[in-house]
Design a protein around this motif. Structure first.
Motif, PDB file in Angstrom:
ATOM      1  N   ALA A 113       0.736  -1.403  -0.074  1.00  0.00           N
ATOM      2  CA  ALA A 113       0.307  -0.319   0.366  1.00  0.00           C
ATOM      3  C   ALA A 113       0.887   1.202   0.159  1.00  0.00           C
ATOM      4  O   ALA A 113       1.765   1.398   0.190  1.00  0.00           O
ATOM      5  CB  ALA A 113      -0.655   0.421   1.058  1.00  0.00           C
ATOM      6  N   PRO A 114       0.649   2.729  -0.594  1.00  0.00           N
ATOM      7  CA  PRO A 114       1.002   3.560  -0.446  1.00  0.00           C
ATOM      8  C   PRO A 114       2.085   3.578   0.723  1.00  0.00           C
ATOM      9  O   PRO A 114       2.663   4.950   0.601  1.00  0.00           O
ATOM     10  CB  PRO A 114       0.353   4.057  -1.789  1.00  0.00           C
ATOM     11  CG  PRO A 114      -0.191   3.669  -2.132  1.00  0.00           C
ATOM     12  CD  PRO A 114      -0.586   2.185  -1.176  1.00  0.00           C
ATOM     13  N   HIS A 143      -7.856   3.791  -5.308  1.00  0.00           N
ATOM     14  CA  HIS A 143      -8.798   4.452  -6.617  1.00  0.00           C
ATOM     15  C   HIS A 143      -9.352   3.088  -7.017  1.00  0.00           C
ATOM     16  O   HIS A 143     -10.252   3.345  -8.378  1.00  0.00           O
ATOM     17  CB  HIS A 143      -8.163   5.654  -7.173  1.00  0.00           C
ATOM     18  CG  HIS A 143      -7.685   6.644  -6.877  1.00  0.00           C
ATOM     19  ND1 HIS A 143      -9.222   7.595  -5.929  1.00  0.00           N
ATOM     20  CD2 HIS A 143      -6.910   7.379  -6.237  1.00  0.00           C
ATOM     21  CE1 HIS A 143      -8.550   8.198  -5.664  1.00  0.00           C
ATOM     22  NE2 HIS A 143      -7.108   8.660  -5.575  1.00  0.00           N
ATOM     23  N   PHE A 144      -8.555   1.753  -7.010  1.00  0.00           N
ATOM     24  CA  PHE A 144      -8.106   1.024  -8.161  1.00  0.00           C
ATOM     25  C   PHE A 144      -8.036  -0.296  -7.779  1.00  0.00           C
ATOM     26  O   PHE A 144      -7.197  -0.888  -6.981  1.00  0.00           O
ATOM     27  CB  PHE A 144      -7.315   0.599  -9.643  1.00  0.00           C
ATOM     28  CG  PHE A 144      -7.288   2.330 -10.312  1.00  0.00           C
ATOM     29  CD1 PHE A 144      -8.348   2.455 -11.350  1.00  0.00           C
ATOM     30  CD2 PHE A 144      -6.746   3.137  -9.804  1.00  0.00           C
ATOM     31  CE1 PHE A 144      -8.000   3.388 -12.042  1.00  0.00           C
ATOM     32  CE2 PHE A 144      -6.744   4.489 -10.759  1.00  0.00           C
ATOM     33  CZ  PHE A 144      -6.960   4.195 -11.863  1.00  0.00           C
ATOM     34  N   ARG A 182      -9.830   7.649 -16.591  1.00  0.00           N
ATOM     35  CA  ARG A 182      -9.768   7.668 -15.349  1.00  0.00           C
ATOM     36  C   ARG A 182      -8.642   7.599 -14.289  1.00  0.00           C
ATOM     37  O   ARG A 182      -8.331   8.702 -13.283  1.00  0.00           O
ATOM     38  CB  ARG A 182     -10.728   6.432 -14.561  1.00  0.00           C
ATOM     39  CG  ARG A 182     -10.942   6.486 -13.253  1.00  0.00           C
ATOM     40  CD  ARG A 182     -12.050   5.129 -12.420  1.00  0.00           C
ATOM     41  NE  ARG A 182     -12.246   6.163 -11.237  1.00  0.00           N
ATOM     42  CZ  ARG A 182     -12.656   4.938 -10.229  1.00  0.00           C
ATOM     43  NH1 ARG A 182     -13.312   3.610 -10.589  1.00  0.00           N
ATOM     44  NH2 ARG A 182     -12.666   5.507  -8.880  1.00  0.00           N
ATOM     45  N   TYR A 183      -7.771   7.198 -14.769  1.00  0.00           N
ATOM     46  CA  TYR A 183      -6.293   7.918 -14.014  1.00  0.00           C
ATOM     47  C   TYR A 183      -5.866   8.804 -14.314  1.00  0.00           C
ATOM     48  O   TYR A 183      -5.570   9.922 -13.019  1.00  0.00           O
ATOM     49  CB  TYR A 183      -5.195   6.522 -14.736  1.00  0.00           C
ATOM     50  CG  TYR A 183      -4.175   6.691 -14.152  1.00  0.00           C
ATOM     51  CD1 TYR A 183      -3.535   5.962 -13.007  1.00  0.00           C
ATOM     52  CD2 TYR A 183      -2.667   7.279 -13.901  1.00  0.00           C
ATOM     53  CE1 TYR A 183      -2.884   5.284 -12.077  1.00  0.00           C
ATOM     54  CE2 TYR A 183      -1.807   7.576 -13.360  1.00  0.00           C
ATOM     55  CZ  TYR A 183      -1.553   6.509 -12.371  1.00  0.00           C
ATOM     56  OH  TYR A 183      -0.357   6.513 -11.685  1.00  0.00           O
ATOM     57  N   ASN A 348     -17.546   1.574 -18.705  1.00  0.00           N
ATOM     58  CA  ASN A 348     -18.454   2.772 -18.345  1.00  0.00           C
ATOM     59  C   ASN A 348     -18.529   3.159 -17.620  1.00  0.00           C
ATOM     60  O   ASN A 348     -18.649   3.852 -16.747  1.00  0.00           O
ATOM     61  CB  ASN A 348     -19.970   1.545 -17.705  1.00  0.00           C
ATOM     62  CG  ASN A 348     -20.554   1.692 -18.961  1.00  0.00           C
ATOM     63  OD1 ASN A 348     -20.833   1.958 -20.298  1.00  0.00           O
ATOM     64  ND2 ASN A 348     -21.361   0.336 -18.648  1.00  0.00           N
ATOM     65  N   GLY A 349     -16.075   3.673 -17.568  1.00  0.00           N
ATOM     66  CA  GLY A 349     -16.043   4.619 -16.595  1.00  0.00           C
ATOM     67  C   GLY A 349     -15.381   3.538 -14.837  1.00  0.00           C
ATOM     68  O   GLY A 349     -14.698   4.062 -14.560  1.00  0.00           O
ATOM     69  N   GLN A 350     -15.288   2.683 -15.037  1.00  0.00           N
ATOM     70  CA  GLN A 350     -15.037   1.502 -13.875  1.00  0.00           C
ATOM     71  C   GLN A 350     -14.122   0.503 -14.700  1.00  0.00           C
ATOM     72  O   GLN A 350     -13.922  -0.173 -15.247  1.00  0.00           O
ATOM     73  CB  GLN A 350     -16.243   1.003 -12.950  1.00  0.00           C
ATOM     74  CG  GLN A 350     -18.163   2.216 -13.022  1.00  0.00           C
ATOM     75  CD  GLN A 350     -17.144   2.647 -11.948  1.00  0.00           C
ATOM     76  OE1 GLN A 350     -16.900   2.102 -10.793  1.00  0.00           O
ATOM     77  NE2 GLN A 350     -17.282   4.115 -11.854  1.00  0.00           N
ATOM     78  N   PRO A 351     -13.608   0.234 -13.240  1.00  0.00           N
ATOM     79  CA  PRO A 351     -12.189  -0.382 -14.083  1.00  0.00           C
ATOM     80  C   PRO A 351     -12.660  -1.949 -13.660  1.00  0.00           C
ATOM     81  O   PRO A 351     -14.090  -1.909 -12.983  1.00  0.00           O
ATOM     82  CB  PRO A 351     -10.968  -0.480 -12.251  1.00  0.00           C
ATOM     83  CG  PRO A 351     -11.395   0.785 -11.639  1.00  0.00           C
ATOM     84  CD  PRO A 351     -12.767   1.278 -12.504  1.00  0.00           C
TER      85      PRO A 351
END
Length: 376
Positions: A113-114, A143-144, A182-183, A348-351
């Motif tokens: 994780a970041p 976000h993903f 999205r990115y 549709n914009g979703q990963p």
């Protein structure tokens, strides 16, 4: 609209280059320090029985690497005199490659994780040794969810992560380009080609085989990068390999140092240990190899980095100032043509979480389209 957006991004990349302050070439200055490409053995987490065991192994490995860099620092500073300010680690050092583990399973077991404890441990190493630490790991992103990115990072002597670069060209893993719209909405183009301005120069990163793609290094150089960190895991050879040739080309065509750290083999897999071993190197801005390692775990690829020399070369008019002689408008329309498609993992914009076969299918479609259009 898609064509217009790609042209806009190409234009913004060219126009947003971080200019050096106006000054005669002979007055340009910068620090001189030692850097090292640490050639170390990657450890696969695949044999670890569960997530907890994998994480414990990764943290133990980070501590071991810290001790190895300390010994390198002691030797380099006694041998060469310049303070060691930058250490570069190989690709996926703490986990090895995912193999055929599913993307969600590998994200859970091995991607960090970041704000995870692994970065905290790397930060403590950088603080303890008072240097910049560059490396490469698989990283999650809130976000993903369920996905991961192969991330090249730079940790400052403060312990803070000051750069994250997500690999843009990969054969069997998710990249920002697969989630492009999205990115960009989240990170912007600056988050795609990050360059960090530090007391040891302007630093950026390139992952593994991306050294073979000149556009990636050029994009960083046009944003001011003076030192390109290259974390790799590749076949070494006494003969020139593709990546060895590419490292030299990326250095002189961008008037930038390339510091390339290769693995000293990969443990914990069925692959013979030394299959990815050797040829860690430091290349100067003229394309000269200043130091190169043989095989095995070693820190022998170390050299002084002279940032002032880079800045003077970039400010001096002449035929070998390739960076300033670029005519980027000539290529904008050609580069706007699509080869690998963007957004292949957005629905549709979703990963969308892919299987690893997805990436091969995309390439098959691209090749078929290029054949049909007469490009190949």
């Amino acid at each position: 609209m898609q064509l217009d957006r790609r042209l806009f991004l190409a234009g913004s990349l060219a126009m947003s280059a971080a200019p050096l302050e106006a000054a005669p070439a002979e007055t340009a200055t910068g620090p001189v320090y030692a850097a090292v490409a640490m050639q170390l053995r990657a450890e696969s987490v695949e044999p670890a029985p569960d997530r907890a065991a994998a994480r414990a192994a990764m943290l133990a490995h980070i501590e071991r690497v810290g001790a190895q860099i300390l010994q390198a620092k002691i030797f380099i500073e006694q041998y060469g005199g310049s303070p060691l300010k930058l250490a570069v680690l190989p690709e996926y050092l703490f986990t090895s490659y995912p193999g055929r583990i599913s993307i969600p399973d590998f994200a859970d077991k091995a991607a960090i994780a970041p704000d995870g404890p692994e970065y905290d441990a790397l930060g403590r190493v950088a603080q303890r040794l008072a240097l910049f630490l560059a490396g490469n790991a698989y990283e999650t992103d809130p976000h993903f969810p369920g996905l991961y990115f192969q991330t090249s990072f730079i940790v400052a002597p403060s312990g803070d992560v000051v750069l994250r670069y997500r690999r843009l060209n990969s054969m069997y893993a998710v990249t920002p380009h697969d989630l492009w719209d999205r990115y960009l909405d989240i990170y912007g183009i600056e988050g795609v080609f990050p360059v960090t301005d530090t007391e040891i120069g302007r630093l950026s990163a390139i992952a593994s085989e991306e050294i073979l793609y000149p556009e990636i290094a050029r994009a960083h150089a046009l944003r001011g990068a003076e030192v390109l960190m290259h974390c790799s895991s590749e076949i070494g050879s006494p003969m020139l390999t593709h990546k060895q040739i590419a490292r030299r080309a990326r250095a002189f065509e961008n008037l930038a140092y390339v510091i390339s750290a290769n693995t000293a083999g990969i443990a914990g897999t069925a692959m013979p240990l030394a299959s990815a071993d050797g040829n860690s190197a430091i290349i100067d801005w003229k394309g000269n190899v200043l130091a190169e390692s043989n095989s095995g775990e070693t820190f022998t690829a170390f050299s002084d980095i002279d940032i002032g020399a880079v800045r003077r070369a970039r400010r001096k008019p002449g035929m070998t100032n390739y960076l300033s002689r670029q005519r980027l408008e000539l290529f904008a329309a050609t580069y706007a043509g699509q080869v690998q498609p963007a957004n292949s993992l957005l629905d549709n914009g979703q990963p969308v979480t892919p299987t690893r076969d997805h990436f091969r299918r995309v390439q098959d479609d691209v090749i078929a389209r290029m054949v049909k259009s007469g490009l190949i």
